[in-house]
Structure formats: C-alpha cells, structure tokens
Design an enzyme around this catalytic site. Structure first.
Site, PDB file in Angstrom:
ATOM      1  NE  ARG A 122      49.977  -8.867  49.309  1.00  0.00           N
ATOM      2  CZ  ARG A 122      51.029  -9.365  48.690  1.00  0.00           C
ATOM      3  NH1 ARG A 122      51.265  -9.064  47.433  1.00  0.00           N
ATOM      4  NH2 ARG A 122      51.869 -10.150  49.333  1.00  0.00           N
ATOM      5  CD  GLN A 127      51.202  -1.015  53.986  1.00  0.00           C
ATOM      6  OE1 GLN A 127      51.692  -0.312  54.861  1.00  0.00           O
ATOM      7  NE2 GLN A 127      51.396  -0.779  52.706  1.00  0.00           N
ATOM      8  CG  ASP A 130      50.258  -8.687  53.627  1.00  0.00           C
ATOM      9  OD1 ASP A 130      50.110  -9.922  53.535  1.00  0.00           O
ATOM     10  OD2 ASP A 130      50.459  -7.948  52.647  1.00  0.00           O
ATOM     11  CB  SER A 133      53.719  -8.930  52.918  1.00  0.00           C
ATOM     12  OG  SER A 133      52.896  -8.593  51.822  1.00  0.00           O
ATOM     13  CE1 TYR A 229      49.613 -12.158  46.581  1.00  0.00           C
ATOM     14  CE2 TYR A 229      47.464 -11.094  46.673  1.00  0.00           C
ATOM     15  CZ  TYR A 229      48.532 -11.697  47.304  1.00  0.00           C
ATOM     16  OH  TYR A 229      48.522 -11.821  48.669  1.00  0.00           O
TER      17      TYR A 229
END
Length: 373
Positions: A122, A127, A130, A133, A229
């Site tokens: 992350r 991004q 990911d 997500s 997290y």
C-alpha cells in the site's frame, strides 16, 4: 509469449481475471492472449468481445494451462492443474499465501513464479494495482444495498400525510476502504450514520462523508500497521471498544462490520449479548464473514435470524457486481503486468519494492518479505 486466462471454477465466483478492454492493450504489446471459452460470460463479456479484442478463444482448458507463459486468474488453479504449468511460467492471482502454506510449497517445488495480487504494497506508486482496495470498495457498496434490502424500514426520513418517519440509524465498524464506501452509500440512501475504527487517523475521512465518528480512548499509541491496516489490540483495549460498540449497536437499525487483520482471523466486535440487545428487525451485514466474521453469531454464506435480528454472512461480495469487479481487477492486474514485462519479456527486478513484495515464489524460493515475516 502467451498470456492465458482461465474460466473461474470456484463456487460463487462470477468474475474473470481479464476483460476484453484490457486484452486489447496486451495484444498491442505483441503478446498472444488465450482465453478459455466462456471465461467472461458470467461477467457479461461474451467470447465474441475477446475475439474482437484480438484474443484467441480456446475450449481446451489444459491446453491454455500447459502453453501459457503467464497465467492470469482470480483464484489459484487446482494442484493438479498447477503441475501442468511449464517450469518458470508465471502465475498472477489472489494467492492468500499466508493462509495457504501448502500452496506455496507446491509453487516452490514446481518452479513457478507466483505473484500474489493480495501482496501489493500500500504505497502511492502501487495504487493502480491495489486489488484489495478495488474489491473492498465494491464490497462496501454492496453491503449497504443488502442491509437496505433486508431492513423493514425506510432509510431516509419520509414526510407523509400519515406522519413523519425518522431516518434509520446505521453503524459501520471499520473505516477502511470497504467501510468508507458503506458509509457513503448509506448516507446517499438517507440513513444517519455512525462509524467506529480503532485508528484515529480515519476520523477526518469519516466526517468528510457526513458520518459521526465514534471515539474510544485507547492506551495503545499505534493502532495501525505500516500498510495502513488496523492492528490487533490487547485484551483490555478490546474490552473497552466492545463496551462502546455495544452502546451504539443497540440504538442502530443497521450494523455493517468490515474489520479485518491481514493474515489473522477477523476480530470479534459484535457479541451474542450485543445482538440480543438490538431491536427486533435490525440487520447486521458481516463483510468479514469469510475470515471468521466480526459478529459472534454470523454463519458464512447464510442469512440467519437471532433474537429477531437478521445477520447476513455474504459470499464473495465483489463477485455480485461481477462486471465492474472484473473491470477493476483486470486494470489492476494490467498495471502490475506493465511493471513486470520489459521489452516483451518478464523482468523480475527485486530492487523494485512492488515486485519484491508481490512475488511470493520465484525459481524455487520464497521471495516476498511479507511472507518471510
């Protein structure tokens, strides 16, 4: 070089790892794309769209597996199918390597280079890769719709000739990607929303969506991992948070739970005593049910009623929006492929943080420090 795509065979799975749109981009890089017949049909991507994209449709699943240099899937193929892959071939999928050590051993023995989409770090540069997500956003959205459908009340305030109906109250536990999407969707539907998370850093995000942030003073200074997290709390902190959650849950019409800890069972947030104190007709949607559940009474894959409260333990929420889930997964995977492939060939540059962490096995060795730890 052949990039193979298989039809998913796991129960409740309707996604496909590669969409025709992204297949077009891969073909433009002078790579061959072989797609198993009807691989995208459950996501409403018919064979003809892949053919138009320049992909080859193959009815023989084993042929795709044995001839592919790179195999793209959602879930890992069976052990029997893995043995048909060429040595030094590449498998890219959701491996969940921490939970499946036997799979990792098999990949090592077979000399397969396996990249776990669930190990994408992350960081800002990753991004667009990911997957967690992307899929969590879909799960959060869908969970709010399920809750609204199961509840026997209006969500928004309604002013009628017969009187004014107050808005329903919702509580979202966990303000990660899934939780934030659930909050946003419930707000759009007109509910009054509260949210809880052990990470005080997310308070601003929760409030920016129009929800109230439920704060629990904790002794622990660090409540999240380096990857962003939630971190597992000690027992006294867990007891304190449950007391606060209990007070808010019994006033809520909807509770959506989204809390997960990487590589560990989902934390228990809603006890059976809390469920018993909720109003009859209330609804709990436990997104974490596949990892053991945040609610003590959740039964994965079922909707059960306990003490007059409906508790939903949904199966594979992203798959329930299979078309958009496949599009997002496919684009995430394509971004990783672009990093891996240089001049038409795979280049495992472990100086790159993304490739280092994502590569679970390579040339018979475990590579990812995320797994080594």
């Amino acid at each position: 070089m052949i990039v193979g795509v298989l039809k998913e065979t796991a129960e409740h799975e309707r996604r496909v790892a590669l969409t025709p749109e992204v297949a077009t981009q891969i073909v433009k890089q002078e790579l061959e794309v072989w797609v198993e017949a009807n691989a995208g049909s459950s996501s409403n991507f018919p064979n003809g769209e892949y053919e138009t994209a320049g992909a080859q449709i193959a009815a023989n699943r084993d042929e795709i597996i044995s001839k592919s240099n790179i195999l793209l899937t959602i879930h890992p193929p069976s052990e029997a199918e893995l043995t048909k892959l060429k040595k030094n071939s590449i498998l890219i999928c959701l491996l969940w390597a921490r939970q499946h050590p036997k799979l990792v051993d098999t990949l090592k023995k077979l000399g397969i280079s396996a990249l776990g989409m669930d190990f994408i770090p992350r960081i800002s540069r990753a991004q667009n890769m990911d997957v967690l997500s992307s899929m969590s956003s879909i799960a959060g959205y869908k969970s709010a719709l399920i809750a609204a459908n199961e509840l026997d009340k209006y969500l928004p305030m309604m002013m009628t000739a017969a009187g004014t109906i107050p808005p329903s109250k919702s509580l979202v536990l966990g303000a990660g990607v899934a939780g934030l999407q659930a909050i946003a969707t419930l707000k759009r539907l007109g509910s009054v929303v509260e949210a809880f998370d052990i990470r005080p850093e997310v308070k601003e995000q929760v409030e920016s969506l129009g929800a109230k942030f439920v704060e629990v003073p904790l002794e622990e200074a660090v409540t999240q991992t380096e990857g962003g997290y939630a971190k597992e709390l000690d027992k006294s902190s867990q007891d304190r948070q449950r007391e606060v959650i209990h007070e808010h849950a019994k006033k809520s019409d909807i509770v959506i739970t989204t809390a997960l800890i990487p590589g560990r069972p989902a934390p228990l947030l809603i006890t059976k005593e809390m469920v018993a104190d909720m109003s009859p007709g209330s609804v709990i949607v436990d997104i974490a049910s596949e990892n053991g559940g945040n609610c003590e009474l959740t039964e994965h894959g079922k909707t059960v009623e306990k003490h007059g409260v409906k508790i939903v333990g949904p199966n594979n929420l992203p798959s329930q929006l299979s078309l958009h889930a496949s599009k997002l997964y496919s684009k995430n995977m394509y971004a990783l492929l672009n990093l891996l492939i240089k001049d038409g060939k795979p280049n495992f540059d472990f100086e790159d943080e993304i490739l280092l962490n994502t590569t679970v096995t390579h040339q018979g060795e475990i590579i990812s420090p995320m797994l080594k730890e």
